[in-house]
Write an enzyme that holds these catalytic residues in place. Structure first.
Site, PDB file in Angstrom:
ATOM      1  CE  LYS A  58      37.510  38.476  34.016  1.00 21.34           C
ATOM      2  NZ  LYS A  58      36.307  38.378  34.606  1.00 21.34           N
ATOM      3  CD  GLN A 102      35.741  38.468  38.556  1.00 19.88           C
ATOM      4  OE1 GLN A 102      36.061  39.238  37.848  1.00 19.88           O
ATOM      5  NE2 GLN A 102      35.724  37.239  38.496  1.00 19.88           N
ATOM      6  CG  ASP A 125      31.215  39.644  32.228  1.00 19.74           C
ATOM      7  OD1 ASP A 125      31.689  38.938  31.341  1.00 19.74           O
ATOM      8  OD2 ASP A 125      31.206  39.604  33.434  1.00 19.74           O
TER       9      ASP A 125
END
Ligand code: NAP
Length: 287
Positions: A58, A102, A125
């Site tokens: 990413k 994450q 996200d």
């Protein structure tokens, strides 16, 4: 009976490339107008190799697109309070425009509490309850990236969703549930299946659009698919295997996302696009 021609594949790599190109152009424009580049903060707890790889991937994509990133590496031994504190600090930091935690973060930690410490305007996200509610109600906000990527792919291939029966196998907060909400917002008739569903194949065989978000390699086979259906495989497992058994699915589906190269690349593309959009919002720069 004449045999069906194999499913047409939905190319997520090409659409992701174009989506990232557009995000990159917008990032450059933002930098020119404000002197500030969009910045994504990535937070990683521990050193699980798959998570380390995902975060590195990413950040590399961010760099290629002209998006800065700031990495926060935290030890696996961290407490929930410390993790929430670290995420909240990024929420207050004006130099950070988006935060990616994450996950999974480790079973001893309250992942939901950590997600909720992400400021809504930085939730690129799409993991907070506020973002989920915005998705469910059709309000402005960031979508969970994989569901957002799936909808972009369906749009790219001009899949008409109105009045169609969409079956989503999986009901996780970041994937199954929100993708169902997005399909519902497009006037599909949505059915959710999950681990307690009885007669899975008889339900999935009714689907005009079938989304596999189940986390079980190859669980969905040709026997689960109505001839000509649009099949989206959100799964990803080691060795490049999805939740759909591609060999048998190809002969039944009309359109199919390949693994790799279907949904996966779109997830990162949406993350980047939403990071740039978050920066534009926080810097007060309209298109
Ligand atoms: P998850 O949290 O484990 O959820 C899996 C869902 O599938 C649950 O709702 C579960 O039901 C359901 N399920 C499990 N076994 C089933 C069965 N035998 N029959 C019917 N339903 C069953 O997984 P996730 O995070 O949503 O991820 C799903 C898949 O997408 C995984 O393969 C993952 O690797 C992949 N993924 C890909 C990306 C990407 O970027 N491409 C991103 C995220 C996830 P219950 O709710 O009843 O337990």
């Amino acid at each position: 009976m004449t045999p069906r021609s194999p499913a047409r594949l939905m190319d997520g790599r090409d659409l992701a490339r174009r989506t990232i190109e557009a995000a990159s152009t917008r990032a450059a424009d933002l930098r020119r107008r404000t002197g500030v580049a969009p910045c994504l903060a990535t937070v990683l707890v521990g050193d699980d190799p798959a998570s380390v790889t995902y975060v590195r991937m990413k950040r590399n994509r961010c760099a290629q697109a002209g998006i800065d990133s700031r990495h926060v590496a935290l030890p696996a031994s961290i407490t929930t309070d410390e993790l929430v504190g670290a995420v909240a600090a990024l929420s207050r930091d004006p130099a950070v425009h988006g935060t990616l935690l994450q996950h999974p973060v480790g079973s001893h930690l309250d992942e939901r509490a950590a997600f909720e410490a992400i400021a809504p305007e930085k939730d690129v996200d799409g993991v907070t309850t506020r973002s989920f509610a915005a998705t469910a109600f059709g309000l402005p906000g960031f979508v969970s990236c994989t569901p957002g990527g799936i909808l972009r792919l369906l749009d790219e291939y001009q899949v008409d969703l109105a009045g169609k029966h969409a079956v989503v196998v999986g009901r996780s907060a970041i994937l199954g549930r929100p993708v169902g909400m997005l399909l519902l917002a497009r006037d599909a008739t949505v059915t959710y299946c999950h681990s307690r569903t009885v007669g899975l194949a008889s339900i999935t065989r009714e689907a005009d659009v079938l989304v596999a978000a189940v986390g079980r390699p190859g669980l969905i086979t040709g026997a689960h698919i109505k001839p000509g259906a649009v099949v989206v495989d959100a799964g990803y497992h080691p060795g490049g295997v999805g939740d759909v058994d591609a060999t048998t699915a190809r002969d039944q589906a009309g359109l199919l996302t390949p693994v790799p190269g279907g949904v996966g690349p779109m997830t990162i593309a949406v993350l980047l696009a939403q990071t740039v959009a978050a920066a534009a919002g926080q810097l007060g720069v309209d298109r």
